[in-house]
Scaffold this motif. Structure first.
Motif, PDB file in Angstrom:
ATOM      1  N   GLU A  43       4.955   0.386   4.734  1.00  0.00           N
ATOM      2  CA  GLU A  43       4.754   1.469   5.702  1.00  0.00           C
ATOM      3  C   GLU A  43       4.230   0.902   7.011  1.00  0.00           C
ATOM      4  OE1 GLU A  43       2.834   4.828   3.676  1.00  0.00           O
ATOM      5  OE2 GLU A  43       4.899   5.324   3.113  1.00  0.00           O
ATOM      6  N   HIS A  51      -5.611  10.196   0.405  1.00  0.00           N
ATOM      7  CA  HIS A  51      -4.362  10.804   0.873  1.00  0.00           C
ATOM      8  C   HIS A  51      -4.219  12.270   0.473  1.00  0.00           C
ATOM      9  CE1 HIS A  51      -2.531   7.350   2.734  1.00  0.00           C
ATOM     10  NE2 HIS A  51      -3.002   6.615   1.739  1.00  0.00           N
ATOM     11  N   ARG A  69       7.274   4.777  -6.347  1.00  0.00           N
ATOM     12  CA  ARG A  69       7.136   3.837  -5.239  1.00  0.00           C
ATOM     13  C   ARG A  69       5.693   3.420  -5.045  1.00  0.00           C
ATOM     14  NH1 ARG A  69       3.637   6.395  -2.027  1.00  0.00           N
ATOM     15  NH2 ARG A  69       4.265   8.298  -1.003  1.00  0.00           N
ATOM     16  N   CYS A 116       6.691   9.294   5.808  1.00  0.00           N
ATOM     17  CA  CYS A 116       6.427   9.221   4.370  1.00  0.00           C
ATOM     18  C   CYS A 116       7.160  10.345   3.627  1.00  0.00           C
ATOM     19  CB  CYS A 116       4.909   9.307   4.191  1.00  0.00           C
ATOM     20  SG  CYS A 116       4.385   9.210   2.501  1.00  0.00           S
ATOM     21  N   ALA A 120       3.537   2.103  -1.703  1.00  0.00           N
ATOM     22  CA  ALA A 120       3.801   2.128  -0.260  1.00  0.00           C
ATOM     23  C   ALA A 120       2.672   1.499   0.550  1.00  0.00           C
ATOM     24  CB  ALA A 120       4.029   3.587   0.163  1.00  0.00           C
ATOM     25  N   PRO A 121       2.552   0.186   0.492  1.00  0.00           N
ATOM     26  CA  PRO A 121       1.446  -0.449   1.213  1.00  0.00           C
ATOM     27  C   PRO A 121       1.665  -0.500   2.729  1.00  0.00           C
ATOM     28  CG  PRO A 121       2.862  -2.123   0.262  1.00  0.00           C
ATOM     29  CD  PRO A 121       3.415  -0.806  -0.196  1.00  0.00           C
ATOM     30  N   SER A 122       0.574  -0.440   3.466  1.00  0.00           N
ATOM     31  CA  SER A 122       0.650  -0.624   4.917  1.00  0.00           C
ATOM     32  C   SER A 122       0.287  -2.079   5.210  1.00  0.00           C
ATOM     33  CB  SER A 122      -0.355   0.291   5.617  1.00  0.00           C
ATOM     34  OG  SER A 122      -0.123   1.624   5.246  1.00  0.00           O
ATOM     35  N   ARG A 165      -1.417   7.670  -5.721  1.00  0.00           N
ATOM     36  CA  ARG A 165      -2.016   7.002  -4.556  1.00  0.00           C
ATOM     37  C   ARG A 165      -3.498   7.354  -4.495  1.00  0.00           C
ATOM     38  NH1 ARG A 165       1.423  10.291  -0.051  1.00  0.00           N
ATOM     39  NH2 ARG A 165       0.860  12.395  -0.688  1.00  0.00           N
ATOM     40  N   TYR A 218       3.038   8.845  10.450  1.00  0.00           N
ATOM     41  CA  TYR A 218       2.968   8.407   9.061  1.00  0.00           C
ATOM     42  C   TYR A 218       3.383   9.529   8.101  1.00  0.00           C
ATOM     43  CZ  TYR A 218       0.846   8.168   4.552  1.00  0.00           C
ATOM     44  OH  TYR A 218       0.660   8.284   3.213  1.00  0.00           O
TER      45      TYR A 218
HETATM   46  N1  GLU Z   1       0.594   3.491   3.191  1.00  0.00           N
HETATM   47  C1  GLU Z   1      -0.422   4.198   2.494  1.00  0.00           C
HETATM   48  C2  GLU Z   1      -1.600   3.303   2.229  1.00  0.00           C
HETATM   49  O1  GLU Z   1      -1.469   2.094   2.256  1.00  0.00           O
HETATM   50  C3  GLU Z   1       0.048   4.715   1.161  1.00  0.00           C
HETATM   51  C4  GLU Z   1       0.526   6.070   1.281  1.00  0.00           C
HETATM   52  C5  GLU Z   1       1.196   6.642   0.057  1.00  0.00           C
HETATM   53  O2  GLU Z   1       1.150   6.046  -1.027  1.00  0.00           O
HETATM   54  O3  GLU Z   1       1.780   7.663   0.230  1.00  0.00           O
HETATM   55  O4  GLU Z   1      -2.667   3.797   1.997  1.00  0.00           O
END
Ligand code: GLU
Length: 439
Positions: free
Chosen positions: A39, A196, A3, A178, A5-7, A192, A174
């Motif tokens: 996200e 993180h 995946r 997640c 997962a952009p915010s 990622r 979050y």
């Molecule tokens: N939503 C997070 C971000 O944009 C990504 C988190 C993830 O990949 O788990 O930095």
């Protein structure tokens, strides 16, 4: 499933794009699906329309998801998981007010101790606070995981206190959302950004508490440094994917560059599909990498060279293949579409022959040559040799006094590519090209 997962809280950064590319490639390599998960749990920071913009950007780069989901659509499922944890005493309500926690943080600061939530505080303010949060019970044991890039990472219990999983308004945090979603969608591997790393043990704890037994793989990408050696921030324009596209960097060149950053690749120039054949996430360097725009420019030029003249013309908004050919010639001195466009615009714009620095007679000589060329343009001359010889004869100008005005009149610049190489393309447009400013 893999995946990205952009915010939807800001513009896409090259670091985000790099993660998207790697997740996409690994999905293809493993024959698994690629999920795009927006996200959107942080309502205050979400920017309207960013989700659509991110999806359009991913499409442009050929990083299409097999599925697109919004994290907020799963809130009910997240709350259901939180209830389950509460029932099993793996999570608990915490009634601490913000003021109380602030005071405790202040005390820790004064005692020079790291702030750590103490589970015995949970009920202290039950009568004052009708809106408790839900916290996952912190870990008594270290949490460790193997990072494909960084190696084994261990987090001690004191780093893992009981953290909030549902906010006072019932919205999942979050980390909780997640971790739940990674379970729900059967995510096998996560690439990622390094920012993180400290979230990962918390997400592992959530999954363990929910009895999830699948082990996920992780690769946290090192940060990208700017030219000044400092972490690239949103303020560095060149870190914005949108900015790079606006400058006229090709998506395939940006992809090529981001894959080769801090990575040994079997060839210098390649496509996303080719990289899928040999890419190995384990060979990405763990030290921070510097963003090198000169290198990206070089790679961009190489990808432009691979385009056909037809495709080049289309990028420039025309179907005229000769314009595509003219554009290709300019790759010798231009690296982005904008730079090439500027060169072509100069060719077709009225020419400035008033440049004082070219000497007293320059203006007159340009004008003389201009009228000679204009009359010659009525019947186009096939080769540069005869064009040049006739123009020399008719204008009575020689050497530099001929070539400088000729170059300015044909290209709008006093230096540049060999006119003999340009002429075979310019000759079709001489009437359009031969115009001068203010005359
Ligand atoms: N939503 C997070 C971000 O944009 C990504 C988190 C993830 O990949 O788990 O930095």
């Amino acid at each position: 499933m893999l995946r990205f997962a952009p915010s939807p809280t800001g513009d896409m950064h090259i670091g985000n794009l790099r993660a998207a590319i790697f997740n996409y490639i690994i999905a293809k390599q493993k024959g698994e699906k690629f999920l795009i998960r927006i996200e959107d749990t942080d309502f205050a920071r979400n920017i309207e329309g960013k989700d659509k913009e991110i999806l359009a950007t991913l499409n442009l780069f050929g990083l299409m998801g097999d599925m697109v989901v919004y994290q907020s659509h799963n809130f009910e499922r997240h709350r259901h998981f939180a209830d389950h944890l509460l029932q099993n005493n793996k999570a608990f309500y915490c009634y601490c007010t913000k003021d109380f926690l602030e005071k405790k943080k202040q005390e820790a600061l004064e005692q020079r101790l790291p702030f750590r939530y103490d589970n015995t505080w949970a009920m202290l303010q039950k009568d004052e606070n009708p809106r408790p949060v839900v916290r996952l019970r912190g870990s008594m044991e270290a949490v460790c995981f193997e990072d494909t890039i960084k190696g084994k990472l261990v987090f001690e219990p004191h780093e893992l206190d009981s953290f909030v999983i549902l906010r006072e308004d019932g919205v999942p945090t979050y980390n909780f959302a997640c971790a739940c979603d990674d379970m729900i969608y059967d995510i096998s591997f996560i690439v990622r950004g390094e920012d993180h790393v400290s979230n990962t043990p918390k997400q592992i704890l959530v999954q363990q508490a929910l009895g999830y037994t699948q082990t996920l793989g992780y690769a946290h990408l090192p940060i990208i440094l700017g030219e000044n050696g400092k972490k690239m921030s949103k303020r560095d324009t060149s870190s914005s994917v949108h900015w790079l596209l606006e400058q006229g960097f090709l998506p395939q060149a940006i992809i090529n560059y981001l894959i080769s950053m801090g990575n040994k690749t079997p060839t210098e120039i390649f496509t996303l599909q080719e990289a899928t054949e040999w890419f190995d996430i384990a060979s990405v360097a763990k030290s921070p990498v510097k963003f090198d725009i000169k290198r990206l420019r070089y790679i961009n030029r190489e990808h432009f060279k691979k385009l056909t003249e037809d495709d080049f013309a289309l990028l420039l908004g025309t179907q005229d293949v000769r314009i595509g050919a003219l554009a290709k010639l300019h790759l010798e001195e231009a690296s982005t579409l904008n730079e090439i466009r500027q060169k072509l615009d100069l060719i077709f714009a009225p020419k400035d022959i008033h440049a004082k620095y070219e000497g007293e007679d320059f203006h007159t000589e340009c004008l003389e040559l201009f009228y000679v060329l204009k009359s010659m343009a009525e019947e186009p001359i096939d080769t540069y040799e005869s064009f040049k010889n006739i123009a020399i004869k008719e204008s009575n100008l020689k050497g530099k006094r001929f070539f400088k005005p000729l170059r300015i009149l044909l290209t709008g610049e006093s230096h540049g590519l060999d006119l003999g190489a340009l002429y075979p393309y310019l000759k079709f447009y001489l009437k359009d090209i031969l115009r001068i400013k203010g005359e």
